[in-house]
Design an enzyme around this catalytic site. Structure first.
Site, PDB file in Angstrom:
ATOM      1  N   CYS A  79       2.552  -1.605   0.000  1.00 54.59           N
ATOM      2  CA  CYS A  79       1.118  -1.318   0.061  1.00 54.59           C
ATOM      3  C   CYS A  79       0.624  -1.395  -1.373  1.00 54.59           C
ATOM      4  O   CYS A  79       0.883  -0.502  -2.178  1.00 54.59           O
ATOM      5  CB  CYS A  79       0.850   0.066   0.641  1.00 54.59           C
ATOM      6  N   CYS A 119      -2.350   1.384  -2.307  1.00 53.49           N
ATOM      7  CA  CYS A 119      -2.082   2.827  -2.361  1.00 53.49           C
ATOM      8  C   CYS A 119      -0.647   3.095  -1.936  1.00 53.49           C
ATOM      9  O   CYS A 119       0.279   2.731  -2.657  1.00 53.49           O
ATOM     10  CB  CYS A 119      -3.111   3.646  -1.585  1.00 53.49           C
ATOM     11  N   SER A 120      -0.440   3.716  -0.773  1.00 49.54           N
ATOM     12  CA  SER A 120       0.925   4.085  -0.410  1.00 49.54           C
ATOM     13  C   SER A 120       1.106   4.116   1.101  1.00 49.54           C
ATOM     14  O   SER A 120       1.840   4.935   1.620  1.00 49.54           O
ATOM     15  CB  SER A 120       1.258   5.448  -1.016  1.00 49.54           C
TER      16      SER A 120
END
Lengths: 117, 103, 199
Positions: free
Chosen positions: C104, C107-108
């Protein structure tokens, strides 16, 4: 708003939350196999269109369904639900000659991020 | 926004550092930040896109250097402050109280 | 870099979250018992063992594997794994000729119900920057050398879909039970930065 007790919290975690629209009112603009180009956009607020795909050409690989558009959802401007597609790009399209050997990359893009190509 | 978070393809960030047998949380403060995040987002105080945007608006050097859950904490704080739910000044006043054992 | 940080945190952060938590509780916006439940859920109940069960079942049961590749969210729910960050799942099959890798970059994003919370490296700038640009080099850092003929496919999970990799079943595992198979499935294999372990 009342605080959620552990039981309600547990239930919500196990259900999750998605902005997916189950019975979309619109038809997808693109179908699997269509050639598309990621738009070159630079909004100063939130977007999920990263710089590295902007202006690049790829092909629709999956049609995921309809989801809230993060660009408006992040700024209190409504959900603007629209179709999301998995779009696949050749590494050479993304990175030029340095992308050789890096295969293909797929990223999920909303209708507002795409043009036909 | 064309922010520091948009990292795909950036060079020069060094190797991927991995930790053997990494625990889920590295300290109790990480646990607390995560729990507060879930409680506030599931409770409807903000949505995930607002949260991501708040994190992206961190000062770029801080975004790269601050521990992950510190970034989350600062993003939650910013959103609650902007929405008038809990003012940043109130958090800082409470910090002072807690530090002196007055709370 | 963020991942260097492994102590109890700067006192300011610890104090700040304590202050925030106490204000949220005081205002009746958060129930302290719900906070404890959240920590227990993500620290003790959800993790890559869930995903490993999904993979092992797919290896052992061709009909399940077909369902998993067709509608991953529903197939994973059959095993009871549902919820936040797993509402819209897609499973990608690694084969002798295709290797999938998930990242990603913005972000995460990560499939929590099957893999738990992401490791620090997954959320770190170096991985997010390089996985898309130099996936082979990134894999090499993880000790995975892809043969020339294997196509690499990177999936940047920037939207609401969460991706999980179905690793290749290791050779010599034909007689193993599902339970024994699950023990061969690593978290890294389900992200696509590793392979399933040899028996």
């Amino acid at each position: 708003m009342a605080a959620l007790d552990p039981k309600a919290m547990g239930k919500l975690i196990a259900t999750g939350a998605t902005t997916r629209v189950d019975a979309p009112a619109t038809k997808p603009k693109f179908k699997i196999g269509d050639r598309v180009a990621a738009r070159n956009l630079s909004p100063v607020t939130h977007t999920r269109l990263p710089r590295y795909v902007r202006g690049k050409r790829g092909r629709v690989e999956r049609v995921h369904g309809v989801f809230a558009l993060p660009d408006t959802h992040a700024i209190g401007a409504g959900r603007s639900p629209q179709w999301v597609y998995a779009v696949t790009f050749d590494a050479a399209e993304l990175w030029g000659p340095q992308g050789r050997g890096a295969g293909r990359l797929t990223i999920d893009l909303w209708d507002d991020y795409l043009d036909p190509a | 926004m064309n922010g520091i978070h948009d990292l795909g393809g950036m060079d020069g960030l060094g190797p991927v550092l991995r930790e053997a047998n990494e625990p889920v949380f590295h300290g109790d403060w990480e646990r607390r930040v995560f729990a507060v995040f879930i409680a506030t987002i599931v409770g409807g105080l903000f949505n995930d896109d607002e949260f991501r945007q708040a994190r992206e608006r961190l000062e770029p050097a801080r975004y790269l250097k601050a521990p992950y859950y510190e970034q989350w904490l600062l993003a939650i704080q910013r959103l609650l402050d902007e929405k008038g739910i809990i003012k940043k000044a109130d958090i800082e006043a409470r910090m002072k109280k807690l530090a002196t054992g007055a709370a | 870099m963020a991942q260097d940080h492994h102590d109890d945190g700067p006192s300011d952060v610890a104090l700040r979250v304590k202050a925030l938590e106490s204000l949220l509780v005081e205002k009746g916006l958060v129930d302290p018992a719900a906070l404890d439940l959240i920590v227990d859920t993500y620290e003790n109940r959800i993790g890559p063992r869930n995903g490993a069960k999904v993979v092992a079942k797919a290896w052992a049961d061709p009909a399940y594997k077909a369902r998993l590749l067709e509608d991953a969210t529903a197939a994973i729910a059959e095993l009871g794994f549902t919820g936040a960050q797993g509402e819209n799942m897609v499973v990608l099959e690694n084969t002798a000729t295709v290797h999938n890798l998930v990242v990603c970059t913005l972000c995460s994003c990560y499939p929590w119900p099957t893999l738990g919370l992401p490791p620090t490296w997954y959320k770190s700038p170096p991985y997010r920057a390089r996985a898309v640009r130099d996936p082979r080099g990134t894999l090499r850092e993880f000790g995975v050398e892809l043969p020339e003929g294997v196509e690499i496919r990177v999936w940047d999970s920037n939207a609401e879909i969460r991706y999980m990799v179905l690793p290749e079943r290791p050779k010599g595992t034909e007689k193993l039970s599902e339970e024994a198979l699950a023990r061969l499935v690593t978290r890294d294999a389900m992200i696509g930065v590793g392979r399933a372990s040899a028996p």
